[in-house]
Design a protein around this motif. Sequence first.
Motif, PDB file in Angstrom:
ATOM      1  N   GLN A 174       0.798  -1.225   0.000  1.00  0.00           N
ATOM      2  CA  GLN A 174       0.000   0.000   0.000  1.00  0.00           C
ATOM      3  C   GLN A 174       0.833   1.279   0.000  1.00  0.00           C
ATOM      4  N   GLY A 175       2.062   1.211   0.499  1.00  0.00           N
ATOM      5  CA  GLY A 175       2.904   2.399   0.544  1.00  0.00           C
ATOM      6  C   GLY A 175       2.746   3.215   1.808  1.00  0.00           C
ATOM      7  N   GLY A 176       1.713   2.926   2.585  1.00  0.00           N
ATOM      8  CA  GLY A 176       1.457   3.665   3.817  1.00  0.00           C
ATOM      9  C   GLY A 176       0.087   3.320   4.357  1.00  0.00           C
ATOM     10  N   GLY A 177      -0.351   4.042   5.360  1.00  0.00           N
ATOM     11  CA  GLY A 177      -1.602   3.761   6.041  1.00  0.00           C
ATOM     12  C   GLY A 177      -2.687   4.787   5.780  1.00  0.00           C
ATOM     13  N   PRO A 178      -3.196   5.444   6.819  1.00  0.00           N
ATOM     14  CA  PRO A 178      -4.338   6.344   6.647  1.00  0.00           C
ATOM     15  C   PRO A 178      -4.063   7.536   5.738  1.00  0.00           C
ATOM     16  N   LEU A 179      -2.827   8.024   5.700  1.00  0.00           N
ATOM     17  CA  LEU A 179      -2.526   9.161   4.834  1.00  0.00           C
ATOM     18  C   LEU A 179      -2.787   8.826   3.378  1.00  0.00           C
ATOM     19  N   ILE A 180      -2.286   7.679   2.921  1.00  0.00           N
ATOM     20  CA  ILE A 180      -2.396   7.324   1.502  1.00  0.00           C
ATOM     21  C   ILE A 180      -3.727   6.637   1.185  1.00  0.00           C
ATOM     22  N   ASP A 181      -4.478   6.243   2.246  1.00  0.00           N
ATOM     23  CA  ASP A 181      -5.737   5.523   2.023  1.00  0.00           C
ATOM     24  C   ASP A 181      -6.961   6.426   2.156  1.00  0.00           C
ATOM     25  N   ILE A 182      -7.165   7.036   3.327  1.00  0.00           N
ATOM     26  CA  ILE A 182      -8.339   7.895   3.510  1.00  0.00           C
ATOM     27  C   ILE A 182      -7.980   9.381   3.497  1.00  0.00           C
ATOM     28  N   GLY A 183      -6.784   9.723   4.009  1.00  0.00           N
ATOM     29  CA  GLY A 183      -6.364  11.122   3.977  1.00  0.00           C
ATOM     30  C   GLY A 183      -6.282  11.650   2.562  1.00  0.00           C
ATOM     31  N   VAL A 184      -5.881  10.775   1.627  1.00  0.00           N
ATOM     32  CA  VAL A 184      -5.742  11.178   0.235  1.00  0.00           C
ATOM     33  C   VAL A 184      -7.073  11.654  -0.341  1.00  0.00           C
ATOM     34  N   HIS A 185      -8.200  11.082   0.114  1.00  0.00           N
ATOM     35  CA  HIS A 185      -9.510  11.494  -0.382  1.00  0.00           C
ATOM     36  C   HIS A 185      -9.817  12.948   0.000  1.00  0.00           C
ATOM     37  N   MET A 186      -9.638  13.266   1.284  1.00  0.00           N
ATOM     38  CA  MET A 186      -9.958  14.623   1.732  1.00  0.00           C
ATOM     39  C   MET A 186      -8.924  15.631   1.225  1.00  0.00           C
ATOM     40  N   LEU A 187      -7.672  15.187   1.100  1.00  0.00           N
ATOM     41  CA  LEU A 187      -6.648  16.071   0.542  1.00  0.00           C
ATOM     42  C   LEU A 187      -6.974  16.409  -0.903  1.00  0.00           C
TER      43      LEU A 187
END
Length: 353
Positions: A174-187
């Motif tokens: 995955q390359g990472g956790g919440p940043l690349i999974d759900i944080g990316v959506h809001m970003l």
Amino acid sequence: MAKTLSVGIIGAGGIARDAHLPNYLKYGDKVEIVAVCDVVKQKAEQLATDFNIPHVFSNYEEMFQEIELDAVSICTPNKFHYSSTIGALKAGCHVLCEKPPAMTAKEAEEMAAAAEKAGKILTYGFHFRHSPQVEVLKRFIDGGELGGIYAARVIAMRRRGIPGWGVFTNKELQGGGPLIDIGVHMLDTALYLMDYPEPDTVFGVTYQKLGTKKGVGLMGSWDWENFSVEDMARGMITFKNGASILLESAFAANIEKADEMNVTLMGDKGGADVFPLKIYQEKHDSLIDISPTYLPKQNYHELELKRFVEACLEGTAPISTPEQGVYLQRIINGLYESALKGEAIKISNSILV
């Protein structure tokens, strides 16, 4: 333009089953699901049986050699977005790739270049862009109601929301956790509403405090003994136009709410929270709050797939572009690099992008 879009699916997991396939099938004769591919062939075979898909493959290169396709949905773990997308573009397919674009910005750049060379559509699965809240606010912003947006907050937080399925806790895939999974959506939502300014500098920190311990899971039990991603990421992003974003994202944090996904924007004429939508202004010597009512109820994934199909068949432009994917990936990888080094990172000097 083809009258019927022949579509292949790469990756037979939950996002293909729950979001892509059901919504493709809503377009009847406009879309024909021709093939599904997964390295675990049994998963592809089960999906093909459930959705009446005629061809099954365990290798996408073989799929492209044997089947003529117009478009492909990439629904794999993040590690395989790049290779699958490049393969699809070289085979002459339009591509809808799930978020994030890739594992690194270099990969995202090469994907964008490949799409341009092939003359094909490449767009990404940022389905929150297709929400009524974002669409309404975008009209307000384009109408000048917020003025120049110079600051934003991005929140993608869960109290105990570590996924108990899939590979979301596997850094290699995955390359990472919440940043690349759900944080990316809001970003992405914030950047889209800010007209995707060019990033300049990032400072990030990551934590692994709760994911490696056995505990209560609100999204199922996770493999805490093999948890290899961050469980929280925080950061600040500055842009070349002077704007900035503060970001918080977590799979697990000791907070009150079970989950919160939101974007707050601040401009010189007004501000807004997106989920739920509320706009803040000063007019006629008064501070006012505006809450749009009777917003249409719409399935974000359905509208995302509808727009992708229309773009492929009618030549319209998708609202998520490869160039935006590059900017976003630079930010994500810059935040991870900053957290690793413990210092701010100039995006142009990042070694991880």
